[in-house]
Design an enzyme around this catalytic site. Sequence first.
Site, PDB file in Angstrom:
ATOM      1  N   LYS A 190       0.852  -1.189   0.000  1.00 27.08           N
ATOM      2  CA  LYS A 190       0.000   0.000   0.000  1.00 27.08           C
ATOM      3  C   LYS A 190       0.886   1.236   0.000  1.00 27.08           C
ATOM      4  CE  LYS A 190      -4.191   1.310  -0.413  1.00 27.08           C
ATOM      5  NZ  LYS A 190      -4.937   0.904  -1.609  1.00 27.08           N
ATOM      6  N   SER A 393      -8.372  -0.489  -5.460  1.00 28.65           N
ATOM      7  CA  SER A 393      -8.662  -0.168  -4.065  1.00 28.65           C
ATOM      8  C   SER A 393     -10.160   0.047  -3.894  1.00 28.65           C
ATOM      9  CB  SER A 393      -7.844   1.051  -3.619  1.00 28.65           C
ATOM     10  OG  SER A 393      -7.622   1.002  -2.230  1.00 28.65           O
TER      11      SER A 393
END
Length: 600
Positions: A190, A393
């Site tokens: 991430k 996402s």
Amino acid sequence: MRFLSNMAAAALGMLVAIGLLFVIGMFVLLAISAVSGTTPSVRSGTVLTFDLAGSIPETSSTNPIDQLSGNRSNYNLMDITDAIDKAAGDERIDALWIRVKGFSGLNASSHEVRKALLRFRESGKPVFASTGDYTMSESTYYLASAADSIFASQEAMFEFNGFSMKTYFYTGLYEKLDVEPQIVRAGTFKAAVEPYMRRDLSPENEEQLTALLNSYNETFLNEVAESRGTTFEALDELVNRQAIFSAKGAHEAGLLDELLYNDEVVELIKQRLGHDPEEDLETMSLGSYASTPNSEAGLSTNSGGEIAVVYAEGVIFNGKSIPSNPFSGNVLGSESFARDMREARESDFVKAVVVRINSPGGSASASETMWQAIHRTAAEKPVVISMGNVAASGGYWIATAGETILADPITITGSIGVFAMFLNLGNTFENKLGITTDGVQTSPYADMLSGVRPFSPQEREMMQHWIDDVYDAFIDLVATNRGLDEAAVREIAEGRVWSGEDALEIGLVDSLGTLKDAIAVAAGKTELGEGPWRLRILPRPKSPFEAFNDLLLVKSRAAWMQWTRSPAEQELLEHARALTAHARDAGTVQAKMPVEIEVW
């Protein structure tokens, strides 16, 4: 003298008033022409011209200021592919001519357009491509290579030197400003917060970006090689041996067929089509042809019902959507999206729904609201997900609510992970501005989100627990809706982004396909029969007058900036956008893609 001053002031005021009336009049005329909806007259022997300029938008702008300034095209991806497919069967269209005029960006949208160009070529009609004196980059050549013949002028620039991605890092800037980013995240890959905590790519981020870039490169080389009658290995060896920067070099390497100026291309097209060399070449722009009714092109539209195409484009936020502008980009509001899904769900005429996602994600809570809107619709009607350039996402979060997910081979997707960033500005206020803070509170944690002090170890642990809970919910959502084992999802999650092709292999998507393919899949889940089908596009485009009233000031400023700013100013504006976006997101849980990815 006073008389002359008054006369001069009056004259100046009159000139300003006339100028304003002229500008407003131009916009009004553009708006009237946009809503007039006149059907174009297509003559026999017409060559359809497709001007490659700017980029390929998912949705077109009806704002007259956009159209005047050239900020956005007045036709979109579906308009382009529909027009090309109609022209393939229209007996009045003899050929298609791709004219390069400054196109940029290799992505899933350009892949969809290329497939449409190949379908046109398969109809037996020729496709020509030329660049004149414009530069032809790899992204432009990718589309031009679908043509039977490709031309460029003698001294045109031709860029054939591979692809690259770049990421800017703001850690040094924050250090100079005494700003302390306090970051909590779930997912090794991430990397959305890396620009604020590192000065370079982490090994994990470098790994995922390298895999993505290789996917783009392999798609480009394989498809160009097939169209040009060569091999992947030959093109790969060519680009690694020596970069090509001229049309002459490209011609010598077999990437171009001939070096011709524009008037010579016109003569060659007339000759190959058997047109009278003394007559002007009859052409029509793709934008004009796009409004040609299917019936005039020899196609019949299925009238048994509608398929709703609901666009989910932009960074996801809570509330209402905000039209694209140079300061915030396109904002996809959960409230506006839920309203569009409700319209599609409640309409008796809509038999199936396609959700077209082109979003890097955003607010986790807004993503959940949008997921619920899709899930509720899928309980009543078939819902198919079509992924555009990016559905990552939060964009992937909402995709899991659909029955079937289609992605392009080079769609950027996945990025199953979350993060939150909080900015501590206490040192900035004190050391840079001389401002100090003090106060009282009822508990030791009451001011932990004040932004003027760092987290304590216990507070950071509390925030990490919060982020981990959201991440676990994301994992469970994917595992449940995709029919995957939770352990398997955790292995492919960690915030990593995947290409559409790789996502198919690991079970994140069901098949590879375009927006048109997704519409066909949705129709196949109903009793609508063969297409083309009637489509309901949501959100409904505003009328030019509505758009004019809503965005006059913002777009006028944008147009002025577009005309006056230098490349350096444009680069600084991009940095300002990035910093503004992260400051805006501070203190909220974000399911957002690692970095803003552009391939050059």
